[in-house]
Design a protein around this motif. Structure first.
Motif, PDB file in Angstrom:
ATOM      1  N   ARG A   1       3.202   4.896 -14.651  1.00 57.36           N
ATOM      2  CA  ARG A   1       3.542   3.583 -15.170  1.00 57.36           C
ATOM      3  C   ARG A   1       2.465   3.073 -16.139  1.00 57.36           C
ATOM      4  O   ARG A   1       1.279   3.422 -16.022  1.00 57.36           O
ATOM      5  CB  ARG A   1       3.702   2.591 -14.026  1.00 57.36           C
ATOM      6  N   GLY A   2       2.921   2.219 -17.056  1.00 62.89           N
ATOM      7  CA  GLY A   2       2.010   1.621 -18.031  1.00 62.89           C
ATOM      8  C   GLY A   2       1.432   0.314 -17.565  1.00 62.89           C
ATOM      9  O   GLY A   2       0.466  -0.188 -18.166  1.00 62.89           O
ATOM     10  N   GLY A   3       1.941  -0.291 -16.525  1.00 65.14           N
ATOM     11  CA  GLY A   3       1.429  -1.551 -16.011  1.00 65.14           C
ATOM     12  C   GLY A   3       1.969  -1.805 -14.618  1.00 65.14           C
ATOM     13  O   GLY A   3       3.144  -1.535 -14.354  1.00 65.14           O
ATOM     14  N   LEU A   4       1.142  -2.327 -13.691  1.00 60.44           N
ATOM     15  CA  LEU A   4       1.577  -2.577 -12.314  1.00 60.44           C
ATOM     16  C   LEU A   4       0.716  -3.670 -11.696  1.00 60.44           C
ATOM     17  O   LEU A   4      -0.327  -4.043 -12.244  1.00 60.44           O
ATOM     18  CB  LEU A   4       1.531  -1.282 -11.482  1.00 60.44           C
ATOM     19  N   GLU A   5       1.196  -4.148 -10.512  1.00 59.54           N
ATOM     20  CA  GLU A   5       0.517  -5.256  -9.837  1.00 59.54           C
ATOM     21  C   GLU A   5       0.185  -4.883  -8.399  1.00 59.54           C
ATOM     22  O   GLU A   5       1.010  -4.295  -7.707  1.00 59.54           O
ATOM     23  CB  GLU A   5       1.407  -6.501  -9.864  1.00 59.54           C
ATOM     24  N   ILE A   6      -1.035  -5.249  -7.973  1.00 59.58           N
ATOM     25  CA  ILE A   6      -1.464  -5.044  -6.584  1.00 59.58           C
ATOM     26  C   ILE A   6      -2.200  -6.300  -6.129  1.00 59.58           C
ATOM     27  O   ILE A   6      -3.157  -6.732  -6.781  1.00 59.58           O
ATOM     28  CB  ILE A   6      -2.396  -3.840  -6.443  1.00 59.58           C
ATOM     29  N   GLY A   7      -1.731  -6.907  -4.987  1.00 58.90           N
ATOM     30  CA  GLY A   7      -2.384  -8.088  -4.421  1.00 58.90           C
ATOM     31  C   GLY A   7      -2.474  -9.239  -5.402  1.00 58.90           C
ATOM     32  O   GLY A   7      -3.458  -9.994  -5.392  1.00 58.90           O
ATOM     33  N   GLY A   8      -1.463  -9.398  -6.262  1.00 55.32           N
ATOM     34  CA  GLY A   8      -1.433 -10.495  -7.229  1.00 55.32           C
ATOM     35  C   GLY A   8      -2.289 -10.238  -8.483  1.00 55.32           C
ATOM     36  O   GLY A   8      -2.445 -11.137  -9.311  1.00 55.32           O
ATOM     37  N   ARG A   9      -2.792  -9.034  -8.657  1.00 53.09           N
ATOM     38  CA  ARG A   9      -3.608  -8.719  -9.861  1.00 53.09           C
ATOM     39  C   ARG A   9      -2.915  -7.649 -10.685  1.00 53.09           C
ATOM     40  O   ARG A   9      -2.379  -6.699 -10.131  1.00 53.09           O
ATOM     41  CB  ARG A   9      -5.007  -8.243  -9.443  1.00 53.09           C
TER      42      ARG A   9
ATOM     43  N   TRP B   1      -1.631   3.785  -7.083  1.00 55.04           N
ATOM     44  CA  TRP B   1      -3.009   4.105  -7.483  1.00 55.04           C
ATOM     45  C   TRP B   1      -3.195   3.518  -8.884  1.00 55.04           C
ATOM     46  O   TRP B   1      -2.831   4.143  -9.893  1.00 55.04           O
ATOM     47  CB  TRP B   1      -3.231   5.611  -7.496  1.00 55.04           C
ATOM     48  N   ALA B   2      -3.733   2.307  -8.960  1.00 58.14           N
ATOM     49  CA  ALA B   2      -3.873   1.617 -10.258  1.00 58.14           C
ATOM     50  C   ALA B   2      -5.190   1.996 -10.912  1.00 58.14           C
ATOM     51  O   ALA B   2      -6.209   2.286 -10.238  1.00 58.14           O
ATOM     52  CB  ALA B   2      -3.809   0.109 -10.023  1.00 58.14           C
ATOM     53  N   ASP B   3      -5.174   1.979 -12.231  1.00 57.09           N
ATOM     54  CA  ASP B   3      -6.377   2.330 -13.057  1.00 57.09           C
ATOM     55  C   ASP B   3      -6.970   3.646 -12.618  1.00 57.09           C
ATOM     56  O   ASP B   3      -8.193   3.828 -12.603  1.00 57.09           O
ATOM     57  CB  ASP B   3      -7.432   1.211 -12.966  1.00 57.09           C
ATOM     58  N   ALA B   4      -6.123   4.608 -12.224  1.00 53.94           N
ATOM     59  CA  ALA B   4      -6.579   5.897 -11.738  1.00 53.94           C
ATOM     60  C   ALA B   4      -6.998   6.772 -12.921  1.00 53.94           C
ATOM     61  O   ALA B   4      -6.201   7.018 -13.838  1.00 53.94           O
ATOM     62  CB  ALA B   4      -5.484   6.569 -10.952  1.00 53.94           C
ATOM     63  N   VAL B   5      -8.271   7.258 -12.890  1.00 48.23           N
ATOM     64  CA  VAL B   5      -8.824   8.062 -13.996  1.00 48.23           C
ATOM     65  C   VAL B   5      -9.649   9.181 -13.417  1.00 48.23           C
ATOM     66  O   VAL B   5     -10.467   8.980 -12.505  1.00 48.23           O
ATOM     67  CB  VAL B   5      -9.697   7.201 -14.957  1.00 48.23           C
ATOM     68  N   ILE B   6      -9.463  10.426 -13.972  1.00 47.41           N
ATOM     69  CA  ILE B   6     -10.286  11.574 -13.630  1.00 47.41           C
ATOM     70  C   ILE B   6     -11.251  11.794 -14.788  1.00 47.41           C
ATOM     71  O   ILE B   6     -10.816  11.966 -15.945  1.00 47.41           O
ATOM     72  CB  ILE B   6      -9.442  12.821 -13.379  1.00 47.41           C
TER      73      ILE B   6
END
Length: 277
Positions: free
Chosen positions: A165-173, A269-274
């Motif tokens: 996904r290009g954008g998502l929300e977790i815990g209101g952020r 898994w937001a902002d997930a980067v390797i």
């Protein structure tokens, strides 16, 4: 006659002497001829008048130059009167001597010769700097059964359902990118590079608004668990994930149910980067 001759001047005396000489000559001629009647009568030549002898004027010698009076002899200078030995000569007062400035040191004249260039320092071989790390976002890595092995790849034949996904929300952020999976899932990723770390924010996705369940997140590398979260529900903020991957070849992301719930729960898994080199 003597009186008369004295009164005459030199020209008159000369003329008178000339006349007397002429008369004497005529008498001598007459006596030699005698009274010879047969002798032809000769015509007497006219008496030649002798030019009076004019005596050359006496040239008077130029008067001798008068001797110049000799220059008066300059009397010799008298010797200076020597002071009497009783009076001592004045002692000269020595003038204070001024210190002479020290001569300035001679400055070397600039040489016209061109200065030789400084030798180029030989660079010391330093340890090779590692290439800067490059981030591979999970939302853009390829999903493949085999892959081209040029970078991190999701291995589909070992993974469950994955939504990039290009954008998502977790815990209101809100977050810029990430992946969303089911509440029971496993995602296998081949690194294919010298990777150093994995970072993300893990939590229940904002699309599960009416869920009452909770989940737990875990990270594995080469089959070894490196990180695990606590039970996270819908209103909980995302958990920060920081896992080192140096020397690892695979990465596995696991989500498990932590509490019961009647409705399905989505985990992200937001902002997930390797990060790899």
């Amino acid at each position: 006659g003597a009186v008369v001759s004295e009164g005459l001047g030199l020209p008159a005396k000369a003329a008178l002497a000339a006349g007397i000489a002429i008369a004497a000559a005529a008498g001598v001629v007459f006596a030699l001829a005698g009274d010879d009647p047969d002798a032809p009568v000769r015509e007497r030549p006219a008496p030649a008048v002798a030019a009076p002898v004019v005596p050359a004027p006496e040239v008077s010698a130029p008067p001798a130059p008068k001797a110049r009076p000799s220059a008066a002899k300059t009397p010799a200078a008298r010797e200076s009167v020597r002071p009497s030995p009783s009076t001592p000569p004045p002692t000269p007062t020595p003038s204070p001597s001024r210190p002479r400035p020290a001569p300035a040191a001679p400055q070397p004249s600039p040489s016209r010769a061109k200065p030789s260039p400084a030798p180029t320092p030989t660079p010391t071989p330093s340890a090779a700097r590692p290439a800067p790390a490059r981030g591979f976002p999970l939302a853009r890595i390829p999903q493949s059964a085999l892959g081209d092995h040029s970078g991190p790849e999701v291995q589909t034949w070992r993974s469950g359902w994955v939504w990039q996904r290009g954008g998502l929300e977790i815990g209101g952020r809100w977050y810029g990118q990430g992946i969303t999976v089911n509440s029971r899932s496993s995602v296998e990723i081949a690194l294919n590079r010298q990777c150093t770390a994995f970072s993300a924010r893990a939590g229940v996705d904002g699309l599960s608004r009416f869920t009452d369940g909770s989940v737990r997140f875990s990270v594995y590398a080469d089959g070894q668990r490196l990180w695990q979260s606590g039970a996270l529900g819908y209103e909980d903020p995302a958990a920060a994930v920081e896992v080192p991957l140096t020397g690892r070849g695979t990465l596995r992301l696991v989500v498990e149910r932590a509490g019961g719930g009647a409705l399905p729960t989505l985990a992200s898994w937001a902002d997930a980067v390797i990060s790899c080199r």
